[in-house]
Design a protein around this motif. Structure first.
Motif, PDB file in Angstrom:
ATOM      1  N   UNK A 132      10.923  -7.067  -0.032  1.00 35.28           N
ATOM      2  CA  UNK A 132      11.691  -5.962   0.512  1.00 35.28           C
ATOM      3  C   UNK A 132      11.069  -4.596   0.363  1.00 35.28           C
ATOM      4  N   UNK A 133      10.253  -4.377  -0.672  1.00 33.70           N
ATOM      5  CA  UNK A 133       9.661  -3.065  -0.858  1.00 33.70           C
ATOM      6  C   UNK A 133       8.514  -3.136  -1.846  1.00 33.70           C
ATOM      7  N   UNK A 134       7.717  -2.073  -1.869  1.00 40.26           N
ATOM      8  CA  UNK A 134       6.640  -1.943  -2.830  1.00 40.26           C
ATOM      9  C   UNK A 134       6.576  -0.494  -3.276  1.00 40.26           C
ATOM     10  N   UNK A 135       6.216  -0.260  -4.519  1.00 39.77           N
ATOM     11  CA  UNK A 135       6.186   1.084  -5.081  1.00 39.77           C
ATOM     12  C   UNK A 135       4.813   1.706  -4.848  1.00 39.77           C
ATOM     13  N   UNK A 136       4.794   2.905  -4.278  1.00 40.92           N
ATOM     14  CA  UNK A 136       3.547   3.571  -3.914  1.00 40.92           C
ATOM     15  C   UNK A 136       3.339   4.799  -4.787  1.00 40.92           C
ATOM     16  N   UNK A 137       2.139   4.924  -5.336  1.00 42.32           N
ATOM     17  CA  UNK A 137       1.762   6.092  -6.126  1.00 42.32           C
ATOM     18  C   UNK A 137       1.106   7.111  -5.185  1.00 42.32           C
ATOM     19  N   UNK A 138       1.807   8.204  -4.918  1.00 44.91           N
ATOM     20  CA  UNK A 138       1.293   9.236  -4.013  1.00 44.91           C
ATOM     21  C   UNK A 138      -0.039   9.784  -4.502  1.00 44.91           C
ATOM     22  N   UNK A 198      10.747  -7.411  11.035  1.00 47.09           N
ATOM     23  CA  UNK A 198      11.472  -6.301  11.678  1.00 47.09           C
ATOM     24  C   UNK A 198      10.780  -4.989  11.312  1.00 47.09           C
ATOM     25  N   UNK A 199      10.312  -4.266  12.312  1.00 49.40           N
ATOM     26  CA  UNK A 199       9.501  -3.078  12.065  1.00 49.40           C
ATOM     27  C   UNK A 199      10.306  -1.789  12.041  1.00 49.40           C
ATOM     28  N   UNK A 200      11.533  -1.841  11.578  1.00 49.31           N
ATOM     29  CA  UNK A 200      12.355  -0.637  11.492  1.00 49.31           C
ATOM     30  C   UNK A 200      12.248  -0.033  10.086  1.00 49.31           C
ATOM     31  N   UNK A 201      12.125   1.297   9.986  1.00 59.52           N
ATOM     32  CA  UNK A 201      11.956   1.937   8.674  1.00 59.52           C
ATOM     33  C   UNK A 201      13.255   1.940   7.876  1.00 59.52           C
ATOM     34  N   UNK A 202      13.094   1.927   6.567  1.00 61.97           N
ATOM     35  CA  UNK A 202      14.233   2.029   5.656  1.00 61.97           C
ATOM     36  C   UNK A 202      14.334   3.462   5.154  1.00 61.97           C
ATOM     37  N   UNK A 228       5.523  -6.379  16.542  1.00 66.07           N
ATOM     38  CA  UNK A 228       5.289  -5.009  16.978  1.00 66.07           C
ATOM     39  C   UNK A 228       5.213  -4.055  15.808  1.00 66.07           C
ATOM     40  N   UNK A 229       5.363  -2.766  16.117  1.00 68.15           N
ATOM     41  CA  UNK A 229       5.202  -1.757  15.068  1.00 68.15           C
ATOM     42  C   UNK A 229       6.204  -0.629  15.268  1.00 68.15           C
ATOM     43  N   UNK A 230       6.345   0.163  14.208  1.00 67.23           N
ATOM     44  CA  UNK A 230       7.123   1.402  14.282  1.00 67.23           C
ATOM     45  C   UNK A 230       6.198   2.533  13.845  1.00 67.23           C
ATOM     46  N   UNK A 256       2.713   3.958   9.943  1.00 66.49           N
ATOM     47  CA  UNK A 256       2.919   2.843  10.857  1.00 66.49           C
ATOM     48  C   UNK A 256       3.421   1.637  10.069  1.00 66.49           C
ATOM     49  N   UNK A 257       4.522   1.079  10.529  1.00 64.49           N
ATOM     50  CA  UNK A 257       5.083  -0.128   9.916  1.00 64.49           C
ATOM     51  C   UNK A 257       4.697  -1.317  10.789  1.00 64.49           C
ATOM     52  N   UNK A 258       4.062  -2.302  10.178  1.00 61.01           N
ATOM     53  CA  UNK A 258       3.505  -3.448  10.898  1.00 61.01           C
ATOM     54  C   UNK A 258       4.403  -4.671  10.750  1.00 61.01           C
ATOM     55  N   UNK A 259       4.690  -5.314  11.869  1.00 57.46           N
ATOM     56  CA  UNK A 259       5.374  -6.608  11.873  1.00 57.46           C
ATOM     57  C   UNK A 259       4.716  -7.468  12.937  1.00 57.46           C
TER      58      UNK A 259
END
Length: 227
Positions: free
Chosen positions: A151-157, A182-186, A217-219, A211-214
Motif C-alpha cells: 500500500x505504501x513506502x516511506x520516502x526520505x526527501x 490502480x494509478x490514482x494518487x493517495x 496506465x499512469x497518473x 508519475x504513478x505507474x500501474x
C-alpha cells in the motif's frame, strides 16, 4: 497426448521456424519453449509453456512476476529452466528501459512511464524512484529511494536531494508504482509530491513531475496541473 518436438513437421519446430521466418513469426509459447528446451513425459516444451501462459492469463507480465518456486510446481520445470525464463523476462524489462533512456528526452509523462514500466511492472510491493535529468531533460541517472509494502513506502526527501546534487542534476521526476494496478494518487502521494517540490526549490532544483505507474496506465501530477 504428448507430441514430441521431433514429431512435428520440420517447419513447425520452434528453432527451425525461428531460423526460417524470424522471431516475430513465433508465438510466445514457442519462443519460451526454445528457452526451456524440453517438456515432461506428457507435454512437449511448447505444450508446457502454453499451459504456463494459460495459467498466467496469457500475460508475459504475469509470467515475469512468478518466482522460481512458482515455476517449479510445473512438472518438467526444474530450477535451471525456471531461472532461464525469469532471466529472459528481466532482460526484456531492461531492454525496454534502455531503449527509452538512450533515445528520448524525458519531456512527457508517457516517456517516463515507458521507462519505469520496464523496471516496475513485475513488482508486488511499492517502490519509489527518482529520475535525475539535466537542463535539456536528458537522462542522468535514476535512483531507488525506498521499497515497501503493497500500500505504501516511506520516502526520505533528503536522499532524493542528495542524489540530485551528487549527479549534478538540475531536474527531477519522482516515480512510484501501485501494485494494485490502480494509478490514482493517495493523500500520502499528494503530501510527498508537495514536500519534495518545496524542498527541491530551496536547492534550485525543479521537480518536473510525479508519475504513478500501474500496468494499465499512469497518473501524472504535471499533466493534471498539480505541480
Amino acid at each position: 497426448m504428448k507430441l514430441s518436438i521431433t514429431d512435428l513437421q520440420t517447419d513447425d519446430r520452434p528453432r527451425e521456424k525461428f531460423m526460417r521466418l524470424g522471431a516475430s513469426h513465433l508465438s510466445e509459447a514457442e519462443l519460451l519453449a526454445i528457452l526451456i528446451g524440453s517438456g515432461n513425459t506428457e507435454e512437449n516444451a511448447v505444450q508446457l509453456m502454453q499451459r504456463v501462459l494459460t495459467d498466467c492469463g496469457g500475460s508475459l507480465n504475469a509470467l515475469g512476476r512468478m518466482n522460481i518456486e512458482d515455476l517449479c510446481r510445473y512438472r518438467g520445470m526444474g530450477s535451471a529452466k525456471a531461472i532461464t525464463l525469469l532471466a529472459a523476462c528481466e532482460l526484456g524489462r531492461r531492454r525496454m528501459s534502455e531503449e527509452v533512456k538512450l533515445n528520448d528526452r524525458f519531456d512527457s509523462a508517457e516517456n517516463v512511464y515507458r521507462y519505469f514500466l520496464g523496471k516496475m511492472q513485475h513488482l508486488d510491493v511499492e517502490e519509489c524512484r527518482v529520475m535525475l535529468l539535466n537542463t535539456q531533460l536528458r537522462y542522468v541517472a535514476d535512483c531507488c529511494l525506498s521499497r515497501g509494502g503493497i500500500g505504501q513506502t516511506v520516502v526520505d526527501i533528503r536522499l532524493a536531494l542528495k542524489q540530485a546534487l551528487l549527479h549534478n542534476a538540475t531536474r527531477m521526476i519522482l516515480c512510484h508504482n501501485h501494485p494494485t494496478g490502480v494509478a490514482q494518487p493517495s493523500a500520502d502521494d499528494d503530501h510527498l509530491t508537495q514536500k519534495l517540490k518545496l524542498a527541491a526549490e530551496t536547492l534550485d532544483l525543479r521537480l518536473l513531475d510525479h508519475v504513478i505507474v500501474a500496468d494499465a496506465g499512469y497518473y501524472s501530477y504535471a499533466e493534471h496541473g498539480r505541480l
